[in-house]
Design a protein around this motif. Structure first.
Motif, PDB file in Angstrom:
ATOM      1  N   VAL A  31      40.629  90.057  56.869  1.00  0.00           N
ATOM      2  CA  VAL A  31      39.948  91.286  56.444  1.00  0.00           C
ATOM      3  C   VAL A  31      40.820  92.471  56.858  1.00  0.00           C
ATOM      4  N   ASN A  32      41.247  93.261  55.891  1.00  0.00           N
ATOM      5  CA  ASN A  32      42.160  94.374  56.132  1.00  0.00           C
ATOM      6  C   ASN A  32      41.457  95.727  56.103  1.00  0.00           C
ATOM      7  N   ASP A  33      42.111  96.716  56.722  1.00  0.00           N
ATOM      8  CA  ASP A  33      41.695  98.126  56.650  1.00  0.00           C
ATOM      9  C   ASP A  33      40.237  98.326  57.077  1.00  0.00           C
ATOM     10  N   VAL A  34      39.855  97.687  58.151  1.00  0.00           N
ATOM     11  CA  VAL A  34      38.508  97.853  58.688  1.00  0.00           C
ATOM     12  C   VAL A  34      38.428  99.177  59.448  1.00  0.00           C
ATOM     13  N   ASP A  35      37.348  99.922  59.270  1.00  0.00           N
ATOM     14  CA  ASP A  35      37.142 101.161  60.015  1.00  0.00           C
ATOM     15  C   ASP A  35      36.577 100.858  61.397  1.00  0.00           C
ATOM     16  N   PRO A  36      37.080 101.530  62.437  1.00  0.00           N
ATOM     17  CA  PRO A  36      36.510 101.328  63.775  1.00  0.00           C
ATOM     18  C   PRO A  36      35.004 101.596  63.778  1.00  0.00           C
ATOM     19  N   GLY A  37      34.269 100.745  64.477  1.00  0.00           N
ATOM     20  CA  GLY A  37      32.829 100.924  64.602  1.00  0.00           C
ATOM     21  C   GLY A  37      31.997 100.309  63.503  1.00  0.00           C
ATOM     22  N   THR A  38      32.629  99.722  62.485  1.00  0.00           N
ATOM     23  CA  THR A  38      31.874  99.143  61.380  1.00  0.00           C
ATOM     24  C   THR A  38      31.598  97.659  61.638  1.00  0.00           C
ATOM     25  N   ASN A  39      30.652  97.111  60.883  1.00  0.00           N
ATOM     26  CA  ASN A  39      30.329  95.698  60.953  1.00  0.00           C
ATOM     27  C   ASN A  39      31.071  94.935  59.865  1.00  0.00           C
ATOM     28  N   ILE A  40      31.474  93.711  60.191  1.00  0.00           N
ATOM     29  CA  ILE A  40      32.186  92.853  59.242  1.00  0.00           C
ATOM     30  C   ILE A  40      31.495  91.500  59.226  1.00  0.00           C
ATOM     31  N   ILE A  41      31.286  90.944  58.032  1.00  0.00           N
ATOM     32  CA  ILE A  41      30.701  89.611  57.903  1.00  0.00           C
ATOM     33  C   ILE A  41      31.779  88.660  57.410  1.00  0.00           C
ATOM     34  N   LEU A  42      32.036  87.601  58.165  1.00  0.00           N
ATOM     35  CA  LEU A  42      33.079  86.633  57.845  1.00  0.00           C
ATOM     36  C   LEU A  42      32.441  85.290  57.487  1.00  0.00           C
ATOM     37  N   PRO A  43      32.546  84.851  56.228  1.00  0.00           N
ATOM     38  CA  PRO A  43      32.031  83.527  55.876  1.00  0.00           C
ATOM     39  C   PRO A  43      32.966  82.425  56.363  1.00  0.00           C
ATOM     40  N   LEU A  44      32.394  81.384  56.934  1.00  0.00           N
ATOM     41  CA  LEU A  44      33.162  80.205  57.300  1.00  0.00           C
ATOM     42  C   LEU A  44      32.984  79.182  56.180  1.00  0.00           C
ATOM     43  N   THR A  45      34.050  78.963  55.402  1.00  0.00           N
ATOM     44  CA  THR A  45      33.978  78.084  54.239  1.00  0.00           C
ATOM     45  C   THR A  45      34.648  76.751  54.531  1.00  0.00           C
ATOM     46  N   VAL A  46      34.291  75.750  53.725  1.00  0.00           N
ATOM     47  CA  VAL A  46      34.791  74.398  53.946  1.00  0.00           C
ATOM     48  C   VAL A  46      35.416  73.843  52.674  1.00  0.00           C
ATOM     49  N   SER A  47      36.215  72.794  52.853  1.00  0.00           N
ATOM     50  CA  SER A  47      36.772  72.034  51.734  1.00  0.00           C
ATOM     51  C   SER A  47      36.786  70.559  52.103  1.00  0.00           C
ATOM     52  N   ASN A  48      36.746  69.696  51.082  1.00  0.00           N
ATOM     53  CA  ASN A  48      36.683  68.240  51.290  1.00  0.00           C
ATOM     54  C   ASN A  48      35.588  67.861  52.284  1.00  0.00           C
ATOM     55  N   PHE A  49      34.484  68.568  52.205  1.00  0.00           N
ATOM     56  CA  PHE A  49      33.345  68.336  53.102  1.00  0.00           C
ATOM     57  C   PHE A  49      32.470  67.267  52.458  1.00  0.00           C
TER      58      PHE A  49
END
Length: 263
Positions: A31-49
């Protein structure tokens, strides 16, 4: 809350083992160019599951850059709050252990499915960044159980670590192992001194972070350098213990991560 340790899952695999299996993959985004103090949601994705009976691993990050708010959007059968160990989250450690309610067949989901999402707050300043890495911290070992196979360890899976860049951008190529900043480290392993050598096409501010195996920074500095070849020395007395460390070297447009070993 969160009492399970994955060796209990070892009994799920069968006595007759197929000869091959596509590697199970886990991925977090850059995730690029995040502003300080903001919230970020990161999905954890899978493959060959495919036919997965259980998972256990640790996710780590730099607490000077990110604070974990919570984990949301559970997307595997039987997944609940009990699967996440949050006691170490203030230290940048999230422990995760999930067991399928379908003991014999396991669970299969489509590639790119987000099995859960991590909600972070960017607490660092501009030009700071943090890796979010898959790892193992005792007593939590990395383990994936697939029906019909012995348990897979950390070297048996495809892992794409995440990265959050506050106020700057990096290439996503390093996630797939294609580092975009030429870097050599010699000697490696080392006992007294090693030198990291790299090339710059143009003048740039270079940020160097050295983390221990748990992802916690032990050395952090900024260098304003002209184009050309450069080297920076790392002495053994700068590192508290013997073992594996990770050197993160980046400019505003390129990034490289290399393991180094102190003997």
């Amino acid at each position: 809350m969160y009492q399970r340790i994955m060796p209990l899952l070892a009994g799920l695999w069968l006595a007759i083992l197929p000869s091959t299996s596509a590697q199970v993959g886990f991925s977090l985004p850059v995730v690029n160019d995040v502003d300080p103090g903001t919230n970020i949601i990161l999905p954890l994705t899978v493959s060959n599951f495919d036919s997965i009976g259980g998972i256990q691993f640790v996710i780590q990050w730099d607490t000077q850059v990110l604070t974990l708010i919570n984990v949301i959007n559970y997307n595997l059968p039987g997944m609940s709050n009990e699967d996440f160990g949050l006691l170490d989250a203030p230290n940048g450690i999230l422990r995760f252990a999930w067991e399928s309610p379908f003991i014999n067949s396991g669970v299969t989901v489509a590639d790119s499915t987000a099995i859960f999402r991590l909600r972070f707050r960017a607490v660092g300043n501009n030009n700071q960044g943090s890796s979010i890495i898959f790892t193992e911290v005792p007593p939590t070992e990395f383990e994936v159980v697939k029906a019909g196979y012995p348990p897979f360890g950390i070297n048996d899976c495809t892992l794409e670590n995440g990265y959050v860049a506050i106020g700057f951008s990096v290439s996503t190529n390093w996630v797939q192992g294609r580092n975009t900043l030429p870097l050599t480290i010699s000697p490696n392993p080392f006992s007294t001194m090693t030198t990291a050598t790299f090339d710059l096409d143009t003048a740039a501010d270079v940020y160097m972070v050295l983390t221990d195996a748990s992802g916690h920074p032990v050395l952090d500095k900024k260098m304003s350098l002209p184009a050309g070849r450069h080297g920076t020395e790392i002495a053994s007395d700068q590192l508290r213990e013997n073992g594996i460390y990770y050197l993160i070297l980046r400019t505003n447009t390129h990034l490289c991560i290399r393991p180094i070993v102190k003997l």
